[in-house]
Design a protein around this motif. Structure first.
Motif, PDB file in Angstrom:
ATOM      1  N   LEU A 354       0.815  -1.213   0.000  1.00  0.00           N
ATOM      2  CA  LEU A 354       0.000   0.000   0.000  1.00  0.00           C
ATOM      3  C   LEU A 354       0.855   1.271   0.000  1.00  0.00           C
ATOM      4  N   ASP A 355       2.117   1.138   0.444  1.00  0.00           N
ATOM      5  CA  ASP A 355       3.013   2.301   0.434  1.00  0.00           C
ATOM      6  C   ASP A 355       3.355   2.768  -0.982  1.00  0.00           C
ATOM      7  N   SER A 356       3.073   1.946  -1.973  1.00  0.00           N
ATOM      8  CA  SER A 356       3.358   2.329  -3.365  1.00  0.00           C
ATOM      9  C   SER A 356       2.127   2.942  -4.043  1.00  0.00           C
ATOM     10  N   THR A 357       1.041   3.116  -3.275  1.00  0.00           N
ATOM     11  CA  THR A 357      -0.209   3.654  -3.825  1.00  0.00           C
ATOM     12  C   THR A 357      -0.492   5.034  -3.243  1.00  0.00           C
ATOM     13  N   ILE A 358      -1.584   5.637  -3.711  1.00  0.00           N
ATOM     14  CA  ILE A 358      -1.992   6.949  -3.196  1.00  0.00           C
ATOM     15  C   ILE A 358      -2.794   6.828  -1.907  1.00  0.00           C
ATOM     16  N   ILE A 359      -3.079   5.595  -1.478  1.00  0.00           N
ATOM     17  CA  ILE A 359      -3.867   5.373  -0.258  1.00  0.00           C
ATOM     18  C   ILE A 359      -3.076   5.838   0.965  1.00  0.00           C
ATOM     19  N   HIS A 360      -3.718   6.624   1.807  1.00  0.00           N
ATOM     20  CA  HIS A 360      -3.054   7.184   2.986  1.00  0.00           C
ATOM     21  C   HIS A 360      -2.946   6.126   4.090  1.00  0.00           C
ATOM     22  N   PRO A 361      -1.840   6.136   4.857  1.00  0.00           N
ATOM     23  CA  PRO A 361      -1.666   5.145   5.937  1.00  0.00           C
ATOM     24  C   PRO A 361      -2.838   5.071   6.915  1.00  0.00           C
ATOM     25  N   GLU A 362      -3.529   6.200   7.122  1.00  0.00           N
ATOM     26  CA  GLU A 362      -4.647   6.186   8.069  1.00  0.00           C
ATOM     27  C   GLU A 362      -5.814   5.313   7.586  1.00  0.00           C
ATOM     28  N   MET A 363      -5.774   4.928   6.292  1.00  0.00           N
ATOM     29  CA  MET A 363      -6.831   4.093   5.726  1.00  0.00           C
ATOM     30  C   MET A 363      -6.411   2.623   5.575  1.00  0.00           C
ATOM     31  N   TYR A 364      -5.173   2.315   5.940  1.00  0.00           N
ATOM     32  CA  TYR A 364      -4.670   0.951   5.718  1.00  0.00           C
ATOM     33  C   TYR A 364      -5.540  -0.116   6.399  1.00  0.00           C
ATOM     34  N   LYS A 365      -5.954   0.142   7.644  1.00  0.00           N
ATOM     35  CA  LYS A 365      -6.750  -0.860   8.368  1.00  0.00           C
ATOM     36  C   LYS A 365      -8.044  -1.181   7.633  1.00  0.00           C
ATOM     37  N   LYS A 366      -8.712  -0.127   7.151  1.00  0.00           N
ATOM     38  CA  LYS A 366      -9.970  -0.338   6.433  1.00  0.00           C
ATOM     39  C   LYS A 366      -9.743  -1.071   5.121  1.00  0.00           C
ATOM     40  N   VAL A 367      -8.668  -0.699   4.416  1.00  0.00           N
ATOM     41  CA  VAL A 367      -8.351  -1.353   3.138  1.00  0.00           C
ATOM     42  C   VAL A 367      -8.056  -2.836   3.357  1.00  0.00           C
ATOM     43  N   ASN A 368      -7.247  -3.108   4.359  1.00  0.00           N
ATOM     44  CA  ASN A 368      -6.933  -4.516   4.682  1.00  0.00           C
ATOM     45  C   ASN A 368      -8.205  -5.314   5.004  1.00  0.00           C
ATOM     46  N   LEU A 369      -9.118  -4.676   5.731  1.00  0.00           N
ATOM     47  CA  LEU A 369     -10.376  -5.338   6.089  1.00  0.00           C
ATOM     48  C   LEU A 369     -11.219  -5.643   4.847  1.00  0.00           C
ATOM     49  N   ILE A 370     -11.255  -4.683   3.921  1.00  0.00           N
ATOM     50  CA  ILE A 370     -12.004  -4.877   2.669  1.00  0.00           C
ATOM     51  C   ILE A 370     -11.457  -6.074   1.892  1.00  0.00           C
ATOM     52  N   PHE A 371     -10.123  -6.136   1.761  1.00  0.00           N
ATOM     53  CA  PHE A 371      -9.511  -7.227   1.001  1.00  0.00           C
ATOM     54  C   PHE A 371      -9.667  -8.571   1.715  1.00  0.00           C
ATOM     55  N   LYS A 372      -9.649  -8.516   3.029  1.00  0.00           N
ATOM     56  CA  LYS A 372      -9.839  -9.742   3.796  1.00  0.00           C
ATOM     57  C   LYS A 372     -11.248 -10.300   3.574  1.00  0.00           C
ATOM     58  N   LYS A 373     -12.230  -9.410   3.569  1.00  0.00           N
ATOM     59  CA  LYS A 373     -13.615  -9.823   3.355  1.00  0.00           C
ATOM     60  C   LYS A 373     -13.826 -10.333   1.915  1.00  0.00           C
ATOM     61  N   CYS A 374     -13.060  -9.745   0.986  1.00  0.00           N
ATOM     62  CA  CYS A 374     -13.163 -10.192  -0.423  1.00  0.00           C
ATOM     63  C   CYS A 374     -12.305 -11.414  -0.703  1.00  0.00           C
ATOM     64  N   ASN A 375     -11.504 -11.818   0.313  1.00  0.00           N
ATOM     65  CA  ASN A 375     -10.612 -12.967   0.157  1.00  0.00           C
ATOM     66  C   ASN A 375      -9.631 -12.751  -0.997  1.00  0.00           C
ATOM     67  N   LYS A 376      -9.072 -11.539  -1.052  1.00  0.00           N
ATOM     68  CA  LYS A 376      -8.108 -11.189  -2.113  1.00  0.00           C
ATOM     69  C   LYS A 376      -6.816 -10.677  -1.496  1.00  0.00           C
ATOM     70  N   LYS A 377      -5.702 -10.883  -2.229  1.00  0.00           N
ATOM     71  CA  LYS A 377      -4.428 -10.316  -1.800  1.00  0.00           C
ATOM     72  C   LYS A 377      -4.338  -8.862  -2.283  1.00  0.00           C
ATOM     73  N   ILE A 378      -3.845  -8.009  -1.429  1.00  0.00           N
ATOM     74  CA  ILE A 378      -3.755  -6.584  -1.802  1.00  0.00           C
ATOM     75  C   ILE A 378      -2.883  -6.376  -3.031  1.00  0.00           C
ATOM     76  N   SER A 379      -1.831  -7.141  -3.149  1.00  0.00           N
ATOM     77  CA  SER A 379      -0.926  -6.963  -4.303  1.00  0.00           C
ATOM     78  C   SER A 379      -1.630  -7.274  -5.613  1.00  0.00           C
TER      79      SER A 379
END
Length: 379
Positions: A354-379
């Motif tokens: 996520l550090d290579s994207t425009i997503i701000h660190p304060e949103m990392y937890k929510k992003v991780n949760l979204i991908f976890k629920k979708c059963n997808k790898k962030i990469s």
């Protein structure tokens, strides 16, 4: 006007409201260079109109003397003042338009995609003074440079060819960047013949060298390369413009970038302000690679300035950034500054994708949760 630069304006005449902005700038430059005389003509003499406004009637004593005073004051005082005012308004209008064009052109250039991670040979071409060549690694660091003389009057083709081939081979260079100034065509032919002679399939590219000589004598260039001469700095600048155009162009005075209309005649403060505005907009749109960007570009990131940018560069000299949270280790950068700049500072080979994207660190937890629920790898 011995070179007839302004010949198209010798008998020029046009109603003011129809004159285009570039013509205004050309006319004013011609007058400044004492090649043209400009004047504003009015279609009638306004003396009777002025007399009427001032209630000067024919029945008044000294009427003729009063009318002479009206005519004299208009011709000697009022008319020149009005003329200067009109020219001032025209110049301001033309400058505003020219600066708008400048801003658009600069923005287009700043958005030029970089050819990152390429080992490049920069060539500042020339005849009598020779061609300056500079080898750069994939991060834009200067490796080695010298001067060769493949063009007239020396025509040392064989020796120059040998040196060029040795540089290409020694540093495993992947691209040759040739400046588009004097002797550009001849230098390009030399490069092609050298690659054919040594059976090297290394591509070349012609690069605008507008402002390279200005940069090479600037304080920034002296700070970056105190031990190199001016021409070698120009060759480095030419190569770096391929690696990261935006990073190199911010080091050049705006009027020297060569993308505007009569930019040398424009208000430098307004030009500089416009360049700064466009750079800030572009930088915060595309982000910067915090492990490679120069402090002169990094300073435009939201929340940063040149002082903080230089501290970031000093920090990464010891160890490269592995994640965005390390930015908080920089002296002078607190939570508020981090909040402003973190989303625009990219880390391309860190330990968090996520550090290579425009997503701000304060949103990392929510992003991780979204991908976890979708059963997808962030990469």
């Amino acid at each position: 006007d011995p070179k007839s630069v302004y010949s198209s304006y010798y008998d020029f005449s046009q109603p003011i409201k129809y004159i285009s902005e570039y013509k205004i700038l050309a006319l004013l430059r011609g007058e400044k260079e004492k090649k043209l005389n400009l004047k504003i003509e009015i279609p009638y003499q306004p003396f009777n109109k002025i007399a009427y406004l001032m209630r000067i009637h024919a029945s008044l004593p000294y009427y003729e003397e009063l009318m002479k005073a009206v005519e004299d004051s208009f011709k000697r005082l009022l008319y020149p003042s009005i003329t200067n005012n009109v020219f001032s308004i025209l110049q301001e209008k033309a400058q505003e338009k020219a600066i708008q064009i400048f801003a658009k052109n600069v923005r287009d250039i700043l958005f030029t995609p970089p050819l990152s991670k390429k080992r490049i040979l920069g060539i500042d071409p020339g005849f009598r003074s020779g061609c300056k060549i500079a080898a750069l690694d994939e991060n834009g660091n200067f490796l080695e440079g010298t001067t060769i003389f493949p063009n007239p009057p020396k025509n040392n083709f064989d020796e120059s060819s040998q040196i060029l081939a040795s540089y290409l081979s020694k540093y495993s260079l992947e691209l040759i960047a040739i400046g588009n100034g004097t002797a550009s065509k001849e230098s390009r032919d030399f490069v092609i013949k050298t690659c054919e002679k040594f059976k090297m399939s290394i591509p070349h590219i012609i690069v605008s060298e507008a402002g390279a000589s200005v940069y090479s004598a600037s304080k920034i260039a002296i700070d970056e390369f105190p031990d190199l001469d001016l021409t070698m700095r120009s060759a480095i600048s030419i190569a770096r413009r391929v690696l990261s155009p935006i990073d190199e162009l911010v080091k050049i005075p705006p009027e020297s970038i060569g993308v505007g209309m009569y930019q040398h005649d424009l208000d430098r403060k307004k030009l500089s302000k416009e360049l700064t505005r466009e750079v800030i907009s572009v930088v915060n749109d595309i982000g910067v690679d915090i492990n490679n960007v120069s402090p002169y570009l990094l300073q435009y990131v939201s929340g940063l300035n040149l002082s903080r940018a230089k501290k970031i560069v000093e920090y990464r000299k010891i160890h490269l950034f592995k994640n965005r949270m390390e930015i908080l280790n920089i002296p002078g950068i607190g939570d508020k500054t981090f909040e402003l700049c973190a989303g625009f500072c990219r880390i391309l080979a860190g330990n968090n994708f996520l550090d290579s994207t425009i997503i701000h660190p304060e949103m990392y937890k929510k992003v991780n949760l979204i991908f976890k629920k979708c059963n997808k790898k962030i990469s």
